[in-house]
Design a protein around this motif. Structure first.
Motif, PDB file in Angstrom:
ATOM      1  N   VAL A 200      -8.986   2.168   0.925  1.00 19.17           N
ATOM      2  CA  VAL A 200      -9.003   1.012   1.820  1.00 19.17           C
ATOM      3  C   VAL A 200      -9.771   1.455   3.049  1.00 19.17           C
ATOM      4  O   VAL A 200      -9.494   2.519   3.614  1.00 19.17           O
ATOM      5  CB  VAL A 200      -7.558   0.590   2.188  1.00 19.17           C
ATOM      6  CG1 VAL A 200      -7.570  -0.543   3.194  1.00 19.17           C
ATOM      7  CG2 VAL A 200      -6.773   0.214   0.940  1.00 19.17           C
TER       8      VAL A 200
ATOM      9  N   ASP B  28      -4.831   4.401  -1.013  1.00 21.25           N
ATOM     10  CA  ASP B  28      -3.692   3.622  -1.490  1.00 21.25           C
ATOM     11  C   ASP B  28      -3.376   4.220  -2.855  1.00 21.25           C
ATOM     12  O   ASP B  28      -4.078   3.956  -3.832  1.00 21.25           O
ATOM     13  CB  ASP B  28      -4.058   2.148  -1.594  1.00 21.25           C
ATOM     14  CG  ASP B  28      -2.938   1.287  -2.154  1.00 21.25           C
ATOM     15  OD1 ASP B  28      -1.830   1.814  -2.379  1.00 21.25           O
ATOM     16  OD2 ASP B  28      -3.175   0.088  -2.374  1.00 21.25           O
TER      17      ASP B  28
ATOM     18  N   THR C  48       1.147   4.667   1.110  1.00 17.98           N
ATOM     19  CA  THR C  48       0.603   5.647   2.046  1.00 17.98           C
ATOM     20  C   THR C  48       0.994   7.060   1.623  1.00 17.98           C
ATOM     21  O   THR C  48       1.845   7.254   0.756  1.00 17.98           O
ATOM     22  CB  THR C  48       1.143   5.398   3.461  1.00 17.98           C
ATOM     23  OG1 THR C  48       2.564   5.568   3.423  1.00 17.98           O
ATOM     24  CG2 THR C  48       0.768   4.010   3.966  1.00 17.98           C
TER      25      THR C  48
ATOM     26  N   MET D 267       0.847  -1.183   0.000  1.00 23.08           N
ATOM     27  CA  MET D 267       0.000   0.000   0.000  1.00 23.08           C
ATOM     28  C   MET D 267       0.888   1.241   0.000  1.00 23.08           C
ATOM     29  O   MET D 267       1.833   1.343   0.773  1.00 23.08           O
ATOM     30  CB  MET D 267      -0.900   0.004   1.228  1.00 23.08           C
ATOM     31  CG  MET D 267      -1.809   1.203   1.276  1.00 23.08           C
ATOM     32  SD  MET D 267      -3.127   0.950   2.456  1.00 23.08           S
ATOM     33  CE  MET D 267      -3.448   2.620   2.889  1.00 23.08           C
TER      34      MET D 267
ATOM     35  N   SER E 242      -1.418   9.051   6.445  1.00 26.92           N
ATOM     36  CA  SER E 242      -2.387   8.616   5.428  1.00 26.92           C
ATOM     37  C   SER E 242      -3.175   9.797   4.888  1.00 26.92           C
ATOM     38  O   SER E 242      -3.366  10.797   5.578  1.00 26.92           O
ATOM     39  CB  SER E 242      -3.382   7.608   6.028  1.00 26.92           C
ATOM     40  OG  SER E 242      -2.739   6.425   6.393  1.00 26.92           O
TER      41      SER E 242
END
Length: 163
Positions: free
Chosen positions: A97, A132, A3, A1, A53
């Protein structure tokens, strides 16, 4: 992923343009999602960077979040009102996500309250989407040409100049 923190490490210029335009537009961006019939939808949203994030959260039960629950792919575009794009613009691509961690939700709500005074502390999130990131780009006017900066995970930034 990928970030937000990994993105900013790999694409610092695009991240800087995105954040500059994001702030200039009062944190407003346009979110592109896919409707149930496959056609595109554009919706306003105020994404936030929180704990490494990019969070795409908002009012529960909206069609844009139903779209993301069905198909997590998105495009996020900084709100641009200048037809000359003199301050640049940025687009981020990826998939959301859903983070179900209620402790993260509580910290986010407190952070939002501390920064803006908007109080959603103690409320349940239907979805808590984090991005993501799978690609990004900027467009900047520089004299007689455009500079288009493009990023994909693991590839760094590259600039395409258009005259």
């Amino acid at each position: 992923m990928t970030t937000w923190s990994r993105f900013t490490d790999e694409a610092p210029h695009i991240a800087e343009v995105f954040l500059r335009r994001h702030r200039a537009a009062g944190n407003l961006c346009m979110l592109g999602t896919i409707r149930s019939d496959g056609s595109p939808r554009i919706s306003p949203i105020e994404p936030r960077v929180f704990e490494e994030s990019l969070v795409i959260a908002g009012m529960p039960g909206t069609t844009k979040f139903r779209d993301l629950a069905r198909d997590p792919r998105f495009c996020l575009h900084t709100a641009t009102v200048d037809t000359n794009v003199s301050d640049g613009d940025a687009k981020l691509f990826g998939a959301v996500v859903d983070n179900p961690d209620r402790d993260v939700h509580a910290r986010f709500a407190q952070h939002l309250f501390d920064e803006t005074g908007f109080d959603i502390r103690g409320q349940e999130f239907d979805h808590f989407y984090v991005a993501d990131l799978t690609g990004a780009s900027t467009v900047e006017v520089a004299g007689d040409h455009l500079d288009i900066t493009i990023w994909k995970p693991g590839e760094g930034e590259r600039v395409v100049r258009k005259h």
